[in-house]
Design a protein around this motif. Structure first.
Motif, short mmCIF file in Angstrom:
data_model
loop_
_atom_site.label_atom_id
_atom_site.label_comp_id
_atom_site.label_asym_id
_atom_site.label_seq_id
_atom_site.Cartn_x
_atom_site.Cartn_y
_atom_site.Cartn_z
N THR A 49 1.33 -0.79 0.21
CA THR A 49 0.07 0.17 -0.19
C THR A 49 0.65 0.93 0.04
OG1 THR A 49 0.27 0.54 2.42
CG2 THR A 49 -2.04 -1.42 1.14
N ARG A 50 0.18 2.50 -0.34
CA ARG A 50 0.86 3.35 0.01
C ARG A 50 1.72 3.44 1.38
NH1 ARG A 50 -0.97 8.29 2.53
NH2 ARG A 50 -3.48 7.70 3.35
N LEU A 51 1.31 2.91 2.07
CA LEU A 51 1.70 3.07 3.77
C LEU A 51 3.31 2.12 3.44
CD1 LEU A 51 -1.62 3.87 6.28
CD2 LEU A 51 0.13 5.47 5.17
N SER A 52 3.08 0.78 2.49
CA SER A 52 4.37 -0.12 3.60
C SER A 52 5.36 0.81 3.01
CB SER A 52 3.99 -0.57 2.08
OG SER A 52 2.47 -1.49 2.32
N LYS A 53 6.86 0.17 3.49
CA LYS A 53 7.77 0.73 3.05
C LYS A 53 9.17 -0.56 2.68
CE LYS A 53 9.09 0.29 8.16
NZ LYS A 53 9.63 1.02 9.63
N VAL A 54 10.02 0.17 2.74
CA VAL A 54 11.15 -0.74 2.03
C VAL A 54 12.23 -0.82 2.99
CG1 VAL A 54 11.18 0.41 -0.48
CG2 VAL A 54 12.56 1.06 0.93
N LEU A 55 12.75 -1.97 2.95
CA LEU A 55 13.46 -2.97 3.87
C LEU A 55 14.55 -2.77 3.68
CD1 LEU A 55 10.89 -4.62 6.28
CD2 LEU A 55 11.78 -3.07 7.00
N GLU A 56 15.72 -2.11 4.10
CA GLU A 56 16.86 -2.68 4.09
C GLU A 56 17.56 -2.64 5.01
OE1 GLU A 56 21.36 0.48 3.62
OE2 GLU A 56 19.43 1.53 4.17
N GLY A 57 18.21 -4.41 4.38
CA GLY A 57 19.64 -5.36 5.21
C GLY A 57 18.49 -6.05 5.52
N ALA A 58 17.28 -6.36 5.16
CA ALA A 58 16.23 -7.69 5.07
C ALA A 58 17.00 -9.03 4.16
CB ALA A 58 15.19 -8.13 4.79
#
Length: 171
Positions: A49-58
């Protein structure tokens, strides 16, 4: 006679060039470049969704298992970059195996839940064979995979309203 020699040499040159290209393409059939992304599902709806965020280091893991006996035949891990993307290269044809990208570890302690229901695991399956009808055998792109936040954000109902959907999530 000179024309025959020139013709013969030109034909030999063309034939060896053709063999060289054929050999190069055959080698590429056993090499697969896998690309994908990982995000934080801030609304616990299992899509972005527009509220999702990417995860660095996953961390994600490629795992291939034999179809019959479920023996693990290949494992390979990767981590996401600042944009939440990961890449890995795999050698070898895995036509007789089931290969999946699995979420391993989230860098965000608030966003580390994984839904392991069978229908979601299928979304992370990947074909690693040149004998599958896919024209480009070089790059395999995986659907985005998401870790879920422990509790949905307060803005999620508004985001769903904008999308015109009513999810099966309690806020």
């Amino acid at each position: 006679m000179a024309k025959f020699v020139i013709f013969f040499l030109a034909s030999a040159l063309c034939f060896t060039t053709l063999l060289h290209f054929a050999a190069a393409d055959a080698d590429d059939f056993d090499r697969f470049h896998i690309k994908g992304s990982v995000y934080c599902d801030t609304c616990r709806v299992q899509f972005q969704t527009r509220l999702s965020k990417v995860l660095e280091g996953a961390k994600v893991k490629l795992e291939c298992k034999g179809r019959e006996n479920q023996t693990v035949t290949l494992t390979k891990e990767a981590s996401t970059d600042k944009d939440g993307n990961y890449e890995m290269e795999v050698m070898g044809d895995h036509e007789e195996e089931v290969c999946e990208i699995i979420l391993v570890q989230s860098p965000d302690p608030e966003c580390g839940d994984v839904n392991n229901q069978e229908f979601l695991r299928n979304a992370a399956r990947i074909s690693l064979t040149a004998n599958d009808g896919i024209v480009s055998n070089e790059i395999r792109t995986i659907n985005p995979l998401g870790f879920m936040r422990k509790t949905p954000l307060a803005d999620c109902p508004q985001a769903f309203k904008e999308l015109g959907i009513v999810p099966d999530v309690t806020f």
